[in-house]
Design a protein around this motif. Structure first.
Motif, mmCIF file in Angstrom:
data_model
loop_
_atom_site.group_PDB
_atom_site.id
_atom_site.type_symbol
_atom_site.label_atom_id
_atom_site.label_comp_id
_atom_site.label_asym_id
_atom_site.label_seq_id
_atom_site.Cartn_x
_atom_site.Cartn_y
_atom_site.Cartn_z
ATOM 1 N N VAL A 1 13.248 20.224 56.667
ATOM 2 C CA VAL A 1 12.750 21.693 57.241
ATOM 3 C C VAL A 1 12.156 20.954 58.528
ATOM 4 O O VAL A 1 11.492 19.811 58.870
ATOM 5 N N ILE A 2 12.447 22.037 59.764
ATOM 6 C CA ILE A 2 11.766 21.753 60.783
ATOM 7 C C ILE A 2 10.963 22.969 61.253
ATOM 8 O O ILE A 2 11.325 24.076 61.000
ATOM 9 N N ALA A 3 9.379 22.799 61.789
ATOM 10 C CA ALA A 3 8.818 23.799 62.067
ATOM 11 C C ALA A 3 8.582 23.668 63.666
ATOM 12 O O ALA A 3 8.392 22.694 64.124
ATOM 13 N N VAL A 4 8.491 24.817 64.460
ATOM 14 C CA VAL A 4 8.102 24.776 65.828
ATOM 15 C C VAL A 4 6.968 25.668 66.201
ATOM 16 O O VAL A 4 6.828 26.603 65.553
ATOM 17 N N GLY A 5 6.352 25.418 67.070
ATOM 18 C CA GLY A 5 5.116 26.178 67.787
ATOM 19 C C GLY A 5 4.814 25.713 69.301
ATOM 20 O O GLY A 5 5.371 24.831 69.634
ATOM 21 N N PRO A 6 3.842 26.385 69.806
ATOM 22 C CA PRO A 6 3.267 25.943 70.998
ATOM 23 C C PRO A 6 3.049 24.851 71.342
ATOM 24 O O PRO A 6 3.043 24.126 72.412
ATOM 25 N N SER A 7 2.273 24.090 70.418
ATOM 26 C CA SER A 7 1.859 22.644 70.496
ATOM 27 C C SER A 7 2.765 21.721 70.020
ATOM 28 O O SER A 7 2.388 20.375 70.082
ATOM 29 N N SER B 1 5.218 28.884 64.661
ATOM 30 C CA SER B 1 5.900 30.161 64.558
ATOM 31 C C SER B 1 7.304 30.375 63.882
ATOM 32 O O SER B 1 7.888 31.512 63.898
ATOM 33 N N GLY B 2 8.110 29.265 63.904
ATOM 34 C CA GLY B 2 9.293 29.376 63.340
ATOM 35 C C GLY B 2 9.516 27.976 62.468
ATOM 36 O O GLY B 2 9.011 27.140 62.497
ATOM 37 N N SER B 3 10.691 28.398 61.688
ATOM 38 C CA SER B 3 10.908 27.003 60.698
ATOM 39 C C SER B 3 12.382 27.489 60.258
ATOM 40 O O SER B 3 12.984 28.427 60.178
ATOM 41 N N THR B 4 13.201 26.237 59.731
ATOM 42 C CA THR B 4 14.449 26.401 59.149
ATOM 43 C C THR B 4 14.783 25.313 58.671
ATOM 44 O O THR B 4 14.034 23.822 59.033
ATOM 45 N N PHE B 5 15.489 25.177 57.602
ATOM 46 C CA PHE B 5 16.096 24.060 57.013
ATOM 47 C C PHE B 5 17.456 23.561 57.506
ATOM 48 O O PHE B 5 18.032 24.410 58.133
ATOM 49 N N PHE C 1 7.675 25.705 71.815
ATOM 50 C CA PHE C 1 9.087 26.241 71.330
ATOM 51 C C PHE C 1 8.427 27.306 70.367
ATOM 52 O O PHE C 1 7.498 27.392 69.668
ATOM 53 N N ASP C 2 9.103 28.624 70.236
ATOM 54 C CA ASP C 2 8.564 29.596 69.562
ATOM 55 C C ASP C 2 9.641 29.677 68.280
ATOM 56 O O ASP C 2 9.237 30.185 67.223
ATOM 57 N N SER C 3 10.891 29.582 68.295
ATOM 58 C CA SER C 3 11.838 29.655 67.371
ATOM 59 C C SER C 3 12.713 28.645 67.156
ATOM 60 O O SER C 3 13.105 27.726 68.077
ATOM 61 N N VAL C 4 13.181 28.651 65.989
ATOM 62 C CA VAL C 4 14.243 27.281 65.589
ATOM 63 C C VAL C 4 15.236 27.708 64.582
ATOM 64 O O VAL C 4 14.802 28.669 63.558
ATOM 65 N N GLU C 5 16.405 27.641 64.594
ATOM 66 C CA GLU C 5 17.535 27.898 63.699
ATOM 67 C C GLU C 5 18.696 27.068 63.984
ATOM 68 O O GLU C 5 18.856 26.368 64.675
ATOM 69 N N CYS C 6 19.475 26.978 62.603
ATOM 70 C CA CYS C 6 20.412 25.963 62.380
ATOM 71 C C CYS C 6 21.665 26.874 61.947
ATOM 72 O O CYS C 6 21.494 28.025 61.398
ATOM 73 N N GLY C 7 22.896 26.497 62.471
ATOM 74 C CA GLY C 7 24.081 27.295 61.853
ATOM 75 C C GLY C 7 25.279 26.295 62.031
ATOM 76 O O GLY C 7 25.318 25.366 62.563
ATOM 77 N N GLY C 8 26.252 26.762 61.207
ATOM 78 C CA GLY C 8 27.634 25.925 61.239
ATOM 79 C C GLY C 8 27.677 25.027 59.847
ATOM 80 O O GLY C 8 26.623 24.870 59.327
#
Length: 363
Positions: free
Chosen positions: A307-313, A291-295, A333-340
């Protein structure tokens, strides 16, 4: 069907991607794990904004919004007063003090709030009054310009835009929006059904119809083009999350929400800014619905293509820009994000039962 939502590369192209990813890196590289940071909450946090390794904001069910400024050691409840009945599904934080949050739902349940003092006070800056509209995601190109995405109204997806950092919003004309497919909608699953790129570019992804699609704009949301995706679609299936590095290089993940451990046509990649998408083969795709992904920032992964992707499993990592994935965690997990940036960069994940974690990278 709304049960889920309610309940760079500058040059682009496959050649550039292959130049960025040495052969050894696709199978090796750093190790990854999640370090859970207790929040003291049982809410489901689908809204997430990572400012740095120390600062993050999360939004969830029962109108809850939490903030940390010390890397998750402590979480402060900064929920807006009187919003206990709404679900905050997307957060855009600019720093430890300024943030914009989106609540989702039909009609007036779709709202935007803004704070400039770390959540001590919130101002409601947008409330949807059209019962046909249902806002799913927000995204900002910079600290001033942002978009909010609604499911189709009268046959077309609806966009609201801001040019003052979320202080005011204006629904955009729909003349430049392609027609929606029968049953097509966006998923308010992680705040990444809509993502913003450099300049005034943005993309949003869909499901629910006979095929998922990716829409893209280059003028801040007034005009859009659309491309079909080879990923799976259906009543509870489609593209749930987009992630882009630059204007051309992007990844899409998803699957079927009702089949969280299955990964049928669940990932794809683009090298031309979303004009065309290439399906990731099943044996190289994430191991379930995601359900979520981020570089990851280069300072975290030592790569431009991780890249990372997350979900219930579980959670998966791709070290080659989404062409192949390896599961590294079975956490939910449902969501993933990077910052900074640089040494201040950090990545976070959030999900059900108050779960929030910070990414730990092993060298």
């Amino acid at each position: 069907m709304r049960f889920l939502r309610v309940a760079a590369v500058a040059a682009g192209g496959l050649l550039v991607l292959s130049q960025l990813v040495p052969a050894a890196q696709a199978t090796g590289g750093p190790s990854y794990r999640w370090d859970v940071t207790p929040t003291g909450s049982t809410a489901q946090f689908r809204g997430l904004s990572a400012v740095s390794k120390d600062v993050a904001w999360i939004g969830g069910s029962a109108g809850q919004v939490l903030r940390t400024v010390d890397g998750g050691k402590h979480w402060q409840n900064v929920s807006p007063a009187g919003a206990e009945t709404v679900q905050f599904r997307d957060v855009q934080a600019f720093d430890a003090h300024r943030a914009v949050i989106l609540s989702i739902g039909p009609g007036t349940d779709s709202r935007v709030y803004r704070t400039e003092n770390g959540g001590k006070n919130w101002t409601e800056t947008f409330r949807n009054t059209d019962e046909k509209a249902f806002y799913d995601c927000i995204a900002f190109n910079d600290k001033s310009h942002g978009l909010a995405l609604s499911d189709p109204v009268d046959g077309k997806f609806r966009i609201a835009a801001t040019s003052d950092g979320g202080k005011s919003w204006k629904v955009q004309p729909n003349a430049g929006m392609p027609a929606a497919l029968p049953g097509e909608f966006a998923f308010a699953a992680s705040g990444t059904c809509l993502v913003a790129g450099p300049g005034r570019t943005a993309w949003f992804a869909t499901g629910g119809g006979d095929r998922p699609r990716v829409f893209r704009t280059f003028d801040g949301g007034r005009n859009w083009t659309v491309a079909d995706s080879p990923m799976a679609s259906g009543e509870a299936a489609g593209i749930f999350s987009l992630a882009f590095r630059g204007p051309l290089f992007g990844v899409a993940v998803g699957g079927d929400f009702l089949k969280p451990t299955e990964a049928v046509k669940a990932a794809s990649v683009t090298y031309d800014g979303g004009r065309t998408w290439k399906l990731v083969p099943a044996d190289k795709a994430p191991k379930g619905y995601r359900s979520g992904s981020t570089f990851l920032p280069p300072s975290v992964s030592r790569s431009l293509t991780t890249v990372i992707a997350v979900g219930p499993s579980g959670s998966d990592v791709s070290r080659d820009g989404g062409r192949s994935w390896t599961q590294f965690s079975d956490g939910n997990f449902d969501s993933v994000e990077c910052g900074g940036h640089g040494t201040q960069a950090g990545c976070w994940a959030s999900g059900a039962k108050g779960a929030v974690a910070r990414l730990v990278v092993g060298r």
